[in-house]
Each structure stands twice: as structure tokens, then as C-alpha cells.
Design a protein around this motif. Structure first.
Motif, PDB file in Angstrom:
ATOM      1  N   SER A   1      55.043 -11.062  45.337  1.00 42.23           N
ATOM      2  CA  SER A   1      55.222 -12.346  44.667  1.00 42.23           C
ATOM      3  C   SER A   1      56.638 -12.871  44.914  1.00 42.23           C
ATOM      4  O   SER A   1      57.611 -12.110  44.856  1.00 42.23           O
TER       5      SER A   1
ATOM      6  N   SER B   1      57.732 -15.486  43.058  1.00 43.92           N
ATOM      7  CA  SER B   1      57.897 -16.374  41.907  1.00 43.92           C
ATOM      8  C   SER B   1      59.312 -16.353  41.347  1.00 43.92           C
ATOM      9  O   SER B   1      59.671 -17.229  40.557  1.00 43.92           O
TER      10      SER B   1
ATOM     11  N   ASP C   1      53.807 -23.491  44.004  1.00 46.03           N
ATOM     12  CA  ASP C   1      52.804 -23.005  43.058  1.00 46.03           C
ATOM     13  C   ASP C   1      52.955 -21.491  43.008  1.00 46.03           C
ATOM     14  O   ASP C   1      52.486 -20.780  43.906  1.00 46.03           O
TER      15      ASP C   1
ATOM     16  N   THR D   1      51.588 -19.422  41.117  1.00 44.51           N
ATOM     17  CA  THR D   1      50.334 -18.693  40.901  1.00 44.51           C
ATOM     18  C   THR D   1      49.628 -18.401  42.224  1.00 44.51           C
ATOM     19  O   THR D   1      48.844 -17.456  42.323  1.00 44.51           O
ATOM     20  N   LYS D   2      49.914 -19.242  43.224  1.00 39.87           N
ATOM     21  CA  LYS D   2      49.296 -19.058  44.542  1.00 39.87           C
ATOM     22  C   LYS D   2      50.291 -18.527  45.574  1.00 39.87           C
ATOM     23  O   LYS D   2      49.921 -18.295  46.725  1.00 39.87           O
TER      24      LYS D   2
END
Length: 117
Positions: A28, A30, A73, A75-76
Motif C-alpha cells: 500500500s 496510502s 484513491d 483504497t485502490k
């Protein structure tokens, strides 16, 4: 190991739009800042836009300000670049970049954008 793959490039007429996407795999991103760079024919790679991990901060090169928009994004695990009002001078290979640490980053393989006059 982080791997970035860009998509969405192509041929467009001046004044048109394209949306580039960058998909990350391996972990990830993020919590990582992401950016787009480009390399125009015969030129060095140059900064286009960056977005911080939570999308609160976005910075653009003067040459694209008001025409391009960077988004992400988490989440993606993707980051995008919406490019409007394209000009022939926007013709370049566009690269996605992930900042993994103070001295560590990873690049995608690039996607070609060609703007015809």
C-alpha cells in the motif's frame, strides 16, 4: 517490492483531454507522496504534479497549472492525472513516481502522450 504501471496515454488533438492512471502493487502507498513527471523529446525529465499521502496538498508545475489535476484513491492504490486543454508542447512520456523514503523512490515505465496540432 513496489511496482508502478501507468496507463491512459495516447494520441489526442490540441485542446483535447486525457486521463492517466498509475496502479501500484507490492504494498500500500496510502502513506506515501506520489507524483507525475514527464520527459519531452530532447529534454530532461521534469516535474508535473505531486500529491501528498492524504490528498491535502497538491502542487503543480507552472506549465500545467489550471489545466491538469492530480488525484489519488488510496483504497485502490492508484494515482491519476487528468489533463485538459492539451497543447502540442505537452507531448512527452509521462512517468508516475512514488516517494518511499527520504532518499528512496520508484518509477513506472512511462506512458506516451502525443498531442497533435
Amino acid at each position: 517490492q513496489v511496482h508502478l504501471v501507468e496507463s491512459g496515454g495516447g494520441l489526442v488533438q490540441a485542446g483535447g483531454s486525457l486521463r492517466l492512471s498509475c496502479a501500484a502493487s507490492g504494498r500500500s502507498l496510502s502513506r506515501n507522496d506520489m507524483a507525475w513527471y514527464r520527459q519531452r523529446p530532447g529534454k530532461d525529465r521534469e516535474f508535473v504534479a505531486t500529491i501528498n499521502y492524504n490528498s491535502f496538498s497538491r502542487v503543480y508545475a507552472d506549465s500545467v497549472k489550471g489545466r491538469f489535476a492530480i488525484s489519488r484513491d488510496n483504497t485502490k492504490n492508484t494515482v491519476s492525472l487528468q489533463m485538459n486543454s492539451l497543447k502540442p508542447e505537452d507531448t512527452a512520456i509521462y512517468y508516475c513516481h512514488a516517494q518511499l523514503g527520504p532518499q528512496q523512490g520508484v518509477w513506472g515505465q512511462g506512458t506516451q502522450v502525443t498531442v497533435s496540432s
